[in-house]
Every structure is written in C-alpha cells, then in structure tokens.
Design a protein around this motif. Structure first.
Motif, PDB file in Angstrom:
ATOM      1  N   ILE A  67       0.863  -1.184   0.000  1.00  0.00           N
ATOM      2  CA  ILE A  67       0.000   0.000   0.000  1.00  0.00           C
ATOM      3  C   ILE A  67       0.901   1.236   0.000  1.00  0.00           C
ATOM      4  O   ILE A  67       1.945   1.253   0.655  1.00  0.00           O
ATOM      5  N   THR A  68       0.518   2.237  -0.800  1.00  0.00           N
ATOM      6  CA  THR A  68       1.305   3.477  -0.852  1.00  0.00           C
ATOM      7  C   THR A  68       0.342   4.663  -0.763  1.00  0.00           C
ATOM      8  O   THR A  68      -0.847   4.542  -1.078  1.00  0.00           O
ATOM      9  N   ALA A  69       0.882   5.790  -0.350  1.00  0.00           N
ATOM     10  CA  ALA A  69       0.086   7.029  -0.347  1.00  0.00           C
ATOM     11  C   ALA A  69       1.029   8.212  -0.479  1.00  0.00           C
ATOM     12  O   ALA A  69       2.247   8.053  -0.366  1.00  0.00           O
TER      13      ALA A  69
ATOM     14  N   LEU B  42      -5.263   8.027 -17.921  1.00  0.00           N
ATOM     15  CA  LEU B  42      -6.099   9.007 -17.224  1.00  0.00           C
ATOM     16  C   LEU B  42      -6.557   8.410 -15.905  1.00  0.00           C
ATOM     17  O   LEU B  42      -6.931   7.236 -15.862  1.00  0.00           O
ATOM     18  N   GLU B  43      -6.534   9.196 -14.839  1.00  0.00           N
ATOM     19  CA  GLU B  43      -7.166   8.798 -13.587  1.00  0.00           C
ATOM     20  C   GLU B  43      -8.494   9.549 -13.558  1.00  0.00           C
ATOM     21  O   GLU B  43      -8.522  10.772 -13.428  1.00  0.00           O
ATOM     22  N   VAL B  44      -9.563   8.817 -13.743  1.00  0.00           N
ATOM     23  CA  VAL B  44     -10.883   9.453 -13.818  1.00  0.00           C
ATOM     24  C   VAL B  44     -11.503   9.430 -12.417  1.00  0.00           C
ATOM     25  O   VAL B  44     -11.818   8.362 -11.891  1.00  0.00           O
TER      26      VAL B  44
ATOM     27  N   TYR C 233      -3.759  13.333 -15.180  1.00  0.00           N
ATOM     28  CA  TYR C 233      -2.820  12.628 -16.077  1.00  0.00           C
ATOM     29  C   TYR C 233      -2.075  11.591 -15.251  1.00  0.00           C
ATOM     30  O   TYR C 233      -1.381  11.945 -14.302  1.00  0.00           O
ATOM     31  N   LYS C 234      -2.252  10.301 -15.596  1.00  0.00           N
ATOM     32  CA  LYS C 234      -1.576   9.238 -14.845  1.00  0.00           C
ATOM     33  C   LYS C 234      -0.115   9.195 -15.268  1.00  0.00           C
ATOM     34  O   LYS C 234       0.232   8.549 -16.255  1.00  0.00           O
ATOM     35  N   ASN C 235       0.697   9.936 -14.544  1.00  0.00           N
ATOM     36  CA  ASN C 235       2.112  10.061 -14.895  1.00  0.00           C
ATOM     37  C   ASN C 235       2.899  10.441 -13.640  1.00  0.00           C
ATOM     38  O   ASN C 235       2.879  11.593 -13.204  1.00  0.00           O
TER      39      ASN C 235
ATOM     40  N   ASP D 117      -8.568  -1.967 -14.289  1.00  0.00           N
ATOM     41  CA  ASP D 117      -7.875  -1.740 -13.018  1.00  0.00           C
ATOM     42  C   ASP D 117      -8.607  -2.315 -11.806  1.00  0.00           C
ATOM     43  O   ASP D 117      -8.713  -3.524 -11.683  1.00  0.00           O
ATOM     44  N   GLU D 118      -9.110  -1.483 -10.916  1.00  0.00           N
ATOM     45  CA  GLU D 118      -9.738  -1.971  -9.678  1.00  0.00           C
ATOM     46  C   GLU D 118     -10.721  -0.935  -9.151  1.00  0.00           C
ATOM     47  O   GLU D 118     -10.656   0.246  -9.530  1.00  0.00           O
ATOM     48  N   ILE D 119     -11.642  -1.399  -8.315  1.00  0.00           N
ATOM     49  CA  ILE D 119     -12.518  -0.473  -7.568  1.00  0.00           C
ATOM     50  C   ILE D 119     -12.514  -1.004  -6.143  1.00  0.00           C
ATOM     51  O   ILE D 119     -13.281  -1.900  -5.811  1.00  0.00           O
TER      52      ILE D 119
HETATM   53  N1  ATP Z   1      -7.081  -5.006 -17.753  1.00  0.00           N
HETATM   54  C1  ATP Z   1      -5.867  -4.466 -17.795  1.00  0.00           C
HETATM   55  N2  ATP Z   1      -5.021  -4.732 -18.821  1.00  0.00           N
HETATM   56  C2  ATP Z   1      -3.784  -4.180 -18.851  1.00  0.00           C
HETATM   57  N3  ATP Z   1      -3.292  -3.352 -17.890  1.00  0.00           N
HETATM   58  C3  ATP Z   1      -4.088  -3.049 -16.848  1.00  0.00           C
HETATM   59  C4  ATP Z   1      -5.403  -3.589 -16.744  1.00  0.00           C
HETATM   60  N4  ATP Z   1      -5.972  -3.107 -15.620  1.00  0.00           N
HETATM   61  C5  ATP Z   1      -5.054  -2.306 -15.043  1.00  0.00           C
HETATM   62  N5  ATP Z   1      -3.919  -2.256 -15.771  1.00  0.00           N
HETATM   63  C6  ATP Z   1      -2.704  -1.490 -15.458  1.00  0.00           C
HETATM   64  O1  ATP Z   1      -1.953  -2.276 -14.546  1.00  0.00           O
HETATM   65  C7  ATP Z   1      -1.304  -1.457 -13.586  1.00  0.00           C
HETATM   66  C8  ATP Z   1      -1.798  -1.840 -12.226  1.00  0.00           C
HETATM   67  O2  ATP Z   1      -0.860  -1.710 -11.310  1.00  0.00           O
HETATM   68  P1  ATP Z   1      -0.910  -0.718 -10.069  1.00  0.00           P
HETATM   69  O3  ATP Z   1      -2.247  -0.153  -9.855  1.00  0.00           O
HETATM   70  O4  ATP Z   1      -0.225  -1.439  -8.984  1.00  0.00           O
HETATM   71  O5  ATP Z   1       0.123   0.356 -10.548  1.00  0.00           O
HETATM   72  P2  ATP Z   1       0.208   1.870 -10.793  1.00  0.00           P
HETATM   73  O6  ATP Z   1      -1.055   2.321 -11.391  1.00  0.00           O
HETATM   74  O7  ATP Z   1       1.491   2.075 -11.478  1.00  0.00           O
HETATM   75  O8  ATP Z   1       0.360   2.512  -9.469  1.00  0.00           O
HETATM   76  P3  ATP Z   1      -0.683   3.367  -8.713  1.00  0.00           P
HETATM   77  O9  ATP Z   1      -2.069   2.947  -9.140  1.00  0.00           O
HETATM   78  O10 ATP Z   1      -0.426   3.031  -7.291  1.00  0.00           O
HETATM   79  O11 ATP Z   1      -0.390   4.769  -9.122  1.00  0.00           O
HETATM   80  C9  ATP Z   1      -1.647  -0.018 -13.916  1.00  0.00           C
HETATM   81  O12 ATP Z   1      -0.676   0.551 -14.735  1.00  0.00           O
HETATM   82  C10 ATP Z   1      -2.952  -0.173 -14.718  1.00  0.00           C
HETATM   83  O13 ATP Z   1      -3.153   0.913 -15.604  1.00  0.00           O
END
Ligand code: ATP
Ligand code: MG
Length: 246
Positions: free
Chosen positions: A34-36, A91-93, A124-126, A194-196
């Motif tokens: 976990i990070t913050a 993008l982080e929506v 911007y996810k960067n 990703d995740e929810i």
């Molecule tokens: N279905 C998918 N197919 C390919 N890549 C995915 C999929 N779902 C999520 N990802 C990508 O996989 C990665 C998930 O890893 P994680 O959330 O740990 O890393 P992160 O996004 O680099 O870090 P953080 O979310 O903590 O900023 C992200 O880059 C996300 O965009």
C-alpha cells in the motif's frame, strides 16, 4: 478455470499484471503493498490483496449486470483476477459526490460538502509529473484521447457512479469519491479496467460516518484491514461470504 500464467508484463505499486496463454487476457494479481502521498508513504498490509480483489470483483460484476463493459472475467482465486487485456488510457478518472481529500487543498469547498452534480475530474496518470489535473484541451494536445472519447468516458463514468452509489447505499456505504481507469479492448471499445477497492475509493459507513478506506492509512490510523474486511462483509451476499470465509 485453469489458466496458464506467463510472465509479468507490468508491475505497479499495488498490483502485477501477468500475460496468459490467451493474448487478449491477463491475470491481475493484487498485492498487499500500500502506498500514499505520491508513493512516499509505503507499507505492506497482510490480506489487503485478498480483500481488494474480492471487493473489486463484486463491484465489476454489479456494473456488468447493469450493462457496463469491464475487464472482469473471473476471480481465479482471491488475489487473482482473470481480466480482458486492455491498452490502458493514462487518465485517472475521479468522481466526487462529497468534498474530501486533495480537492479541499486545491479549492475553497467545505469539508464534506455534498455536490448535487457529481464532479468528474481527470488527472494525467504520470508519476514523473505527479499526476496533474487535466482539462480537455491538454488531454487532446497530449494525444491521450479525442474529444469524443473524453465525452464517452465522462458518460460511462456518470453511469458507473449512479450504479455504484445506489448499490453501496443499499449495503450501508456512502460512496464519497472514487478513481477509475479505462482502456481499449481488442475491438476498440472503451472498457473499465484496473480496480474499484478501498484503495481507490472513499467509503463511509452511512450510519456512523466511519471511514472504511485508504484514508485510514493516509492518516496513520489503525484497523485498516478491519475496515477493508468490513466493506467486503457489507457488500457480499451469503454465498460469497461463505466461499471467501468472511
Ligand atoms: N485489464 C488491464 N489490462 C492491462 N493493464 C491493466 C489492466 N488493468 C489495469 N492495468 C494497469 O496495470 C497497472 C496496475 O498496477 P498498479 O495499480 O499497482 O500500478 P500503478 O497504477 O502504477 O500505481 P498506482 O495505481 O499506485 O499509481 C496499472 O498501470 C494499470 O493501468
Ligand atoms: Mg494503480
């Protein structure tokens, strides 16, 4: 389902993405890391991956039932989600129903102010640029998405918010805000990936206003995993609770 998992194609701060024998499918493994604070605060919480994968799977299924396209195929086992492989849009929506977190540092909103019209914000996810807030012109100039795609993302996100808000409220949870990511599938559809989970959402207990998400970690509180487990126990049905021994 038996799936041959190949090599890691991406390792992020909380999850690893593995290729599989099917070129259009990946296994997303939820880790306990976990990070913050832009990655500055770090820890490892036993069973976080377990709960986050179960909670995400449940919410993806709820959305699928209401016609939203998601990455979800199957939870192979807790922690491992078989998913459609997506070409992720950086993008982080973020959707905000109630004012909390970083929004309060940037704008003169009142803490816990309720928004009649949910706010959708795109960052911007960067990591190098510390995920700055975008507007449509910047997104288009960076070739992150076209105007039509940005509009489609907003439309899908409003639907997702309405579905999740209703579902969670029926389980006693207030959806304060959440961050989602989209990608393109093989057919060029924009799909939720990703995740929810409590890592990516703010959840409050409707009755007590108790925080049930990563804010506990950000604020250095204890009982983080108890809160994540409580979210799982509130949203799963009887059969799922038994299956996952919650
Ligand atoms: N279905 C998918 N197919 C390919 N890549 C995915 C999929 N779902 C999520 N990802 C990508 O996989 C990665 C998930 O890893 P994680 O959330 O740990 O890393 P992160 O996004 O680099 O870090 P953080 O979310 O903590 O900023 C992200 O880059 C996300 O965009
Ligand atoms: Mg992530």
């Amino acid at each position: 389902m038996s799936i041959k998992v190949g090599k890691v194609i991406y390792s992020g701060k909380a999850k690893d993405v593995y290729e599989t024998e099917h070129s259009d499918q990946v296994v997303v493994k939820f880790r306990d890391d976990i990070t913050a604070g832009d990655g500055e605060k770090k820890d490892c919480l036993h069973q976080k991956g377990y709960y986050n994968s179960i909670i995400s799977s449940k919410l993806f299924k709820v959305l699928e039932e209401k016609g939203i396209k998601t990455q979800y195929i199957e939870l192979l086992e807790p922690g491992e989600m078989l998913s459609h492989k997506l070409k992720m849009i950086p993008l982080e929506v973020i959707t905000r129903n109630i004012a909390a977190g970083s929004l309060l540092k940037k704008f003169p909103f009142k803490d816990k102010q309720v928004f009649d019209n949910p706010i959708i914000q795109m960052d911007y996810k960067n990591d190098e640029y510390h995920d700055p807030m975008l507007n449509d012109d910047i997104s288009m100039a960076l070739n992150l998405a076209t105007k039509e795609e940005l509009d489609e993302i907003r439309e899908i996100t409003h639907k997702i918010n309405a579905i999740l808000k209703d579902f969670l409220a029926s389980k006693g949870i207030k959806l304060v805000d959440f961050k989602i990511e989209f990608g393109y599938d093989n057919d060029g559809n924009i799909v939720l990936g990703d995740e929810i989970s409590p890592d990516t959402c703010r959840y409050w207990d409707i009755k007590t206003f108790d925080v049930l998400d990563k804010d506990l970690f950000r604020q250095g509180e204890c009982g983080i995993m108890d809160a994540y487990k409580k979210v799982a126990s509130m949203i799963l049905d009887e059969e799922e609770l038994q299956k996952f021994e919650i």
